[in-house]
Design a protein around this motif. Structure first.
Motif, mmCIF file in Angstrom:
data_model
loop_
_atom_site.group_PDB
_atom_site.id
_atom_site.type_symbol
_atom_site.label_atom_id
_atom_site.label_comp_id
_atom_site.label_asym_id
_atom_site.label_seq_id
_atom_site.Cartn_x
_atom_site.Cartn_y
_atom_site.Cartn_z
ATOM 1 N N GLY A 58 0.861 -1.309 -0.141
ATOM 2 C CA GLY A 58 0.055 -0.062 0.006
ATOM 3 C C GLY A 58 1.049 1.468 0.235
ATOM 4 N N ALA A 59 1.832 1.059 0.729
ATOM 5 C CA ALA A 59 2.852 2.313 0.933
ATOM 6 C C ALA A 59 3.261 2.788 -0.425
ATOM 7 C CB ALA A 59 3.671 2.251 2.058
ATOM 8 N N VAL A 60 4.057 1.733 -0.960
ATOM 9 C CA VAL A 60 4.818 1.733 -2.245
ATOM 10 C C VAL A 60 3.884 2.430 -3.182
ATOM 11 C CG1 VAL A 60 6.096 0.804 -3.746
ATOM 12 C CG2 VAL A 60 6.770 0.257 -1.729
ATOM 13 N N PHE A 61 2.513 1.747 -3.446
ATOM 14 C CA PHE A 61 1.622 2.002 -4.370
ATOM 15 C C PHE A 61 1.267 3.639 -4.299
ATOM 16 C CE2 PHE A 61 -0.105 -2.192 -6.333
ATOM 17 C CZ PHE A 61 1.308 -2.780 -6.348
ATOM 18 N N VAL A 62 0.909 3.976 -2.963
ATOM 19 C CA VAL A 62 0.457 5.189 -2.813
ATOM 20 C C VAL A 62 1.565 6.398 -3.383
ATOM 21 C CG1 VAL A 62 -0.166 7.024 -1.175
ATOM 22 C CG2 VAL A 62 -1.042 4.729 -1.116
ATOM 23 N N LEU A 63 2.729 6.011 -2.782
ATOM 24 C CA LEU A 63 3.947 6.992 -3.210
ATOM 25 C C LEU A 63 4.004 6.929 -4.632
ATOM 26 C CD1 LEU A 63 6.001 8.477 -1.890
ATOM 27 C CD2 LEU A 63 7.417 6.602 -1.870
ATOM 28 N N PHE A 64 4.087 5.681 -5.315
ATOM 29 C CA PHE A 64 4.356 5.720 -6.644
ATOM 30 C C PHE A 64 3.246 6.398 -7.522
ATOM 31 C CE2 PHE A 64 3.202 2.818 -10.642
ATOM 32 C CZ PHE A 64 4.456 2.874 -11.002
ATOM 33 N N THR A 65 1.903 6.369 -7.254
ATOM 34 C CA THR A 65 0.941 6.957 -7.705
ATOM 35 C C THR A 65 1.141 8.467 -7.580
ATOM 36 O OG1 THR A 65 -0.462 5.350 -7.186
ATOM 37 C CG2 THR A 65 -1.679 7.173 -7.987
ATOM 38 N N ILE A 66 1.356 8.994 -6.584
ATOM 39 C CA ILE A 66 1.568 10.286 -6.347
ATOM 40 C C ILE A 66 2.549 11.093 -6.926
ATOM 41 C CG2 ILE A 66 2.286 12.106 -4.527
ATOM 42 C CD1 ILE A 66 0.634 10.505 -2.293
ATOM 43 N N ILE A 67 3.669 10.303 -6.996
ATOM 44 C CA ILE A 67 5.007 10.751 -7.889
ATOM 45 C C ILE A 67 4.531 10.821 -9.285
ATOM 46 C CG2 ILE A 67 7.199 10.233 -8.538
ATOM 47 C CD1 ILE A 67 7.851 9.554 -5.759
ATOM 48 N N LEU A 68 3.898 9.681 -9.745
ATOM 49 C CA LEU A 68 3.787 9.598 -11.329
ATOM 50 C C LEU A 68 2.657 10.697 -11.737
ATOM 51 C CD1 LEU A 68 3.144 6.237 -12.492
ATOM 52 C CD2 LEU A 68 5.139 7.529 -12.807
ATOM 53 N N VAL A 69 2.026 10.998 -10.888
ATOM 54 C CA VAL A 69 0.882 11.892 -11.238
ATOM 55 C C VAL A 69 1.355 13.398 -10.989
ATOM 56 C CG1 VAL A 69 -1.415 13.056 -10.626
ATOM 57 C CG2 VAL A 69 -1.066 10.771 -10.599
ATOM 58 N N LYS A 70 2.141 13.451 -9.916
ATOM 59 C CA LYS A 70 2.658 14.885 -9.704
ATOM 60 C C LYS A 70 3.639 15.339 -10.684
ATOM 61 C CE LYS A 70 3.037 17.803 -5.961
ATOM 62 N NZ LYS A 70 3.839 17.906 -4.413
ATOM 63 N N TYR A 71 4.595 14.437 -11.252
ATOM 64 C CA TYR A 71 5.700 14.866 -11.819
ATOM 65 C C TYR A 71 5.638 14.354 -13.097
ATOM 66 C CZ TYR A 71 6.945 16.089 -7.151
ATOM 67 O OH TYR A 71 7.156 16.502 -5.757
ATOM 68 N N ARG A 72 4.494 13.921 -13.664
ATOM 69 C CA ARG A 72 4.525 13.669 -15.048
ATOM 70 C C ARG A 72 4.839 15.139 -15.873
ATOM 71 N NH1 ARG A 72 -0.659 14.829 -13.874
ATOM 72 N NH2 ARG A 72 -1.822 15.928 -15.316
ATOM 73 N N GLU A 73 5.252 14.935 -17.183
ATOM 74 C CA GLU A 73 5.520 16.053 -18.005
ATOM 75 C C GLU A 73 4.253 16.457 -18.322
ATOM 76 O OE1 GLU A 73 8.618 17.057 -21.346
ATOM 77 O OE2 GLU A 73 7.785 15.366 -21.644
#
Lengths: 318, 652
Positions: A58-73
């Protein structure tokens, strides 16, 4: 939006799969449906570990999702947060080294405790003497010998409930593994040595048992039923078997040593007096030689049982 | 063994008959095409005898893709058989042969050469070298691998495949229980291919330690080069164990020794230990380069340097050390003492610590980056959630007392597919797409590439996620059938659907290779993605010139190429070029390997006179090599200037 969807798609998929399987298949998850204290201890450990693992995932997936959404080009709004100069962060790195170490430590303690506890007879019934059963794997069957009762069974096992059973596990030939999922985990059966394992059933019932380690052509059929019964039913079965079942002769036993499936059988004596697989790893191979069994490649046109059949025919004619 | 001649070819199975016919037809077609287009000489001079690391890399990858097809068909046949209860598509023995070849091929003849191929193409470029330290040996490594792989692969049509599992536990794999040529194929095929791998390990260890360009200190090396270095060290330590174990079992089977047998006091457990003392490091041999590939891709497409470079290096070194201390977890159920099982439980779980560090470092490489979703990046992104699932179930398996319930079940099967596919296979695809322009001068089509990713990745989850539950429901691995009363039908059927989706994904990849070959825009720049950070992208043309770098670059920072671009340093200045020393091609490694193959084929059938001929051939070629004085040749300075000028003009 499409990026958001892409990012969480694998997780959605997983969540869907998990719910389908967990809701749909829970009833027959043998390992999580224990019928004895050994399997119950293992179930507790498994559930504990699943809890930890879900937390980590859960922790990794949440972090993964946040980073992908926030720092996408993003072409529209630019990338104000973009900072290519970051090369590391000591504090963060220490944190995500220490937390896994703590988790590993937290899991190690119950693991080691359970490993040691499974070496002994279950605590609740430790005042009772265990029922000793020799479990012998032969290609592709299981032979159970009850030395006290002087009974031997093939491909089924009767045990009284609420009494620890001390298995002495060995093999006549290939390396097999005794597994009764609802009573407890596996242990290997190996020729020339004897392994001990405690198992126990708390409820009357019939459980699946099998060999779990690949042994060749007949491996899928190397299964047996475990009938856990009340003490009185068990005693009845013992006395009836002693009266009615035939004696196990050396000759009959030789035939059991052939690599073949076998029917359910019962005898009123055991092989323990003449065949000691725990010490003698060559017994089965010599029995096969005696019967004229020929080990050939599976693609050979020679029938490995040719001589055995002829020998048997000759015996029948005599 | 007294093999009858009518048992030389495997007969009696329509599937195998079909395979035999198609193998014959394909061989004839290849020979015809090569002859018709007069390509034999080109093939021999440009490819088969080449010592160029880039060409050898491409040949490795081509072989790996073909082996992926072979192993994949094996896998699909297994899934087809298991889709329904009491299925009769395959009989027991056929199924046993197929899962044995599936496992062996996928690990040793698909994953390994795929990664070694990418390593070959990329690593010499990344360290700014003109070739590997031992180019001749590199060619020999390839051919011994190829001969070993081919020997293993023909087993299913000639003589019968091994059927004792890729682990080949004794005594099952011994003469008494697995007679015939099958298991000999396994022993000799792996032995020959293993020699090649060991030489590759030595070659890249020396290459990375000795051939780095000026200023390329160890701590400035790209992460893929780091993982290759550590992988090479693991290979050099682990593969000799396999070599010895295989040799001992070969003696048992061919010459009547008793190392692992039931008779004469052999010790079957010794095989299991030796196998896994090699086998567990082997797992890290195929995962560490994958980590390296993902590291490059995360940095490139987040447009940021790798987060926590030092921690990444420390963690791969830690993983490599731990990889030699965990082998017993493959047989917690073998009756080890509680103390032994406790020790190996903890060491195994400890591996999750450096691995976790790496996962977070990758995540934070993307933090405050500008992530573009190219198809190599999709594979890298897909890797994280899927690999984490594989990783946490690995921790569950590491807990010995619980492992007694997972051991030898589909829970385990699912776990290792989650780490090997989401780790290694995703990395192979990611690396293939990422460096495809470096090999062929054009990119694979991105649109088709994304379809490939989604179909394969979703299919993978549908295939393997249900298998965790099958394991907990008590389904053991390696059974060829089950009954409806077991209650495993629905999940097995779903799993099979997923497997076929992965098959469709592979077809999309093949179509993409064809489509892009026809239609893709040809690249002129060495920096095809426009975001390259390391020296492999700093070449003067898309496909690097034969000599890689006209003048060896001098680096002063990590991510040197990125640094140059940032600071407007001219990457290919008009330099005073010099003549370049290069090694000659050689056909001898191929001939030597052919003798290896011939001798081994004789031994498989216990025709010792053929074995002797093969051995004599091997030694003869070796002796000839020893007396050879070949100092290579020089590429004249005019040719270098000419090539560089052409490359420079093309980019304008």
């Amino acid at each position: 939006m499409i990026f958001l969807f892409r990012a969480i798609k694998p997780m959605l998929l997983l969540a869907m799969l998990v719910s389908v399987f967990v809701l749909g298949g829970c009833s027959n998850i043998a390992v999580l449906d224990p019928k004895g204290p050994v399997a119950a201890q293992q179930k507790d450990l498994i559930l504990l570990s699943i809890g930890f693992m879900l937390f980590i995932v859960g922790a990794v997936f949440v972090l993964f999702t946040i980073i992908l959404v926030k720092y996408r080009e993003r072409k529209d709004v630019g990338n104000a947060s973009y900072n290519p100069e970051i090369h590391g962060n000591t504090l963060l790195e220490v944190v995500w080294t220490v937390i896994p170490i703590l988790i590993v430590a937290a899991l190690s303690v119950p693991t080691v405790k359970t490993i040691y506890s499974l070496e002994e007879a279950p605590q609740a019934t430790s005042h009772k003497d265990p029922l000793v059963v020799y479990a012998t794997a032969v290609d592709w069957k299981w032979i159970f010998s009850y030395p006290e009762e002087n009974i031997e069974t093939v491909n089924y096992l009767n045990i009284p409930k609420d009494q620890p059973v001390l298995f002495k596990i060995t093999s006549a030939d290939t390396m097999a593994s005794l597994w009764i999922p609802q009573l407890g985990g596996e242990k290997y059966a190996m020729a020339g040595m004897e392994m001990e394992q405690y198992l126990q059933a708390d409820q009357v019932g019939t459980y699946e048992g099998r060999n779990a380690n690949f042994t060749g052509e007949g491996f899928a059929q190397q299964k047996f039923k475990v009938n856990a019964m009340t003490q009185s039913d068990y005693d009845k079965w013992v006395s009836k078997t002693k009266k009615e079942a035939p004696k196990l002769t050396k000759k009959t036993y030789d035939y059991l040593m052939l690599p073949d499936a076998a029917d359910v059988q019962t005898f009123s004596s055991t092989h323990l007096s003449f065949a000691k697989h725990g010490e003698d790893s060559e017994y089965a191979l010599q029995a096969r030689k005696r019967l004229g069994y020929k080990s050939v490649s599976p693609h050979s046109k020679t029938d490995p049982f040719e001589n055995v059949k002829n020998y048997k025919r000759k015996l029948d004619n005599e | 063994m007294h093999l009858k001649w009518d048992e030389f070819f495997v007969t009696g199975d329509p599937l195998i008959l079909g395979a035999q016919i198609s193998i014959a037809l394909t061989s004839i077609a290849i020979v015809f095409v090569l002859t018709y287009f007069k390509k034999w000489k080109w093939l021999w001079k440009e490819w088969l005898t080449s010592v160029d690391h880039k060409k050898l890399g491409i040949m490795y990858i081509l072989a790996a893709v073909i082996m992926f097809f072979r192993g994949g068909v094996d896998g699909l046949m297994m899934r087809a058989q298991l889709a329904l209860p009491n299925n009769t598509f395959l009989d027991s023995n056929h199924y046993n042969e197929i899962f044995t070849t599936h496992g062996t091929i996928m690990i040793l003849f698909m994953a390994m050469p795929f990664l070694i191929g990418l390593i070959n193409v990329v690593v010499p470029l990344q360290i700014g070298a003109r070739d590997v330290a031992f180019p001749y040996l590199n060619n020999l490594s390839f051919w011994t691998f190829m001969v070993g792989a081919m020997l293993f692969n023909i087993s299913f049509v000639i003589g019968g495949s091994p059927s004792a599992g890729w682990t080949s536990y004794m005594p099952l794999a011994g003469n008494d229980f697995s007679p015939g040529p099958g298991q000999n194929y396994y022993l000799l095929g792996l032995q020959i291919a293993g020699i090649g791998t060991l030489m590759t390990g030595i070659n890249f260890m020396v290459t990375i330690l000795k051939m780095r360009t000026k200023g390329m200190t160890l701590m400035r090396m790209p992460m893929f080069t780091w993982t290759t270095l550590i992988t090479s060290v693991i290979i050099v330590f682990a593969f000799p164990v396999l070599t010895v174990a295989l040799a001992l079992m070969t003696f048992d089977r061919l010459f009547g020794s008793a190392f692992f047998t039931l008779e004469a006091g052999g010790m079957p457990m010794l095989w299991a230990n030796l196998f896994w003392i090699w086998g567990h490091p082997e797992v890290y041999i195929v995962i560490l380069p994958a980590f390296g590939i993902f590291s490059e891709i995360f940095a490139t497409f987040s447009r940021k340097q790798l987060f926590g470079y030092k921690a990444m290096v420390v963690s791969i070194v830690a993983i490599s050390v731990l990889s030699f201390l965990v082998w017993v977890h493959h047989f917690f159920t073998m009756g080890n003492s509680a103390a032994v099982n406790s020790f190996f439980s903890i060491t195994t779980m400890a591996i999750s610590v450096p691995t976790g560090v790496k996962i977070f470092n990758w995540l934070f490489t993307m933090y405050r980056g500008r992530i573009s979703f190219t198809s190599p990046m999709l594979w890298a992104l897909g890797f994280i959630p899927n690999f984490v699932i594989g990783g946490v179930t690995g921790v569950m398996l590491a807990m010995a007392a619980a492992d007694y319930q997972y051991h030898n079940t589909y829970f385990l099967v699912s776990h290792f597919h989650y780490v090997l596919i989401a780790g290694t296979v995703f990395a192979c695809f990611a690396g293939l797409v990422f460096w495809y322009p470096k090999m062929f001068g054009y990119k694979l089509n991105e649109r088709i590439g994304k379809w490939f990713f989604w179909v394969f990745m979703i299919g993978f989850n549908i295939c393997f996620f249900p298998q965790y539950f099958l394991g907990l429901q008590g389904m053991p691995r390696r059974i060829y059938t089950y009954g409806p009363e077991d209650g495993w039908t629905a999940l097995n059927f779903i799993s099979t659907i997923g497997a076929f989706m992965m098959g469709v994904g592979f077809i999309i990849l093949c179509y993409n290779i064809y489509y892009s070959w026809r239609h893709a825009k040809r690249e002129v720049s060495g920096d095809s993605w426009g975001e390259g950070r390391t020296l492999d992208w700093a070449t003067s043309s898309a496909i690097p010139p034969h000599y890689n770098f006209a003048a060896l670059p001098e680096v002063t920072t990590p991510d040197a190429f990125h640094h140059w671009k940032q600071n407007n340093v001219d990457v290919h200045p008009e330099k005073e070029f010099k003549k370049i020393h290069m090694p000659h091609n050689s056909g001898r490694p191929l001939i030597m390997s052919a003798f290896f193959g011939l001798g081994a084929f004789g031994l498989v059938f216990e025709w010792y006179w053929i074995g002797v001929i093969g051995l004599i051939g091997v030694f003869a070629t070796m002796i000839l090599r020893s007396f050879e004085y070949d100092d290579g040749y020089y590429i004249p300075v005019e040719e270098v200037i000419e090539t560089e000028k052409k490359n420079k003009e093309a980019q304008k």
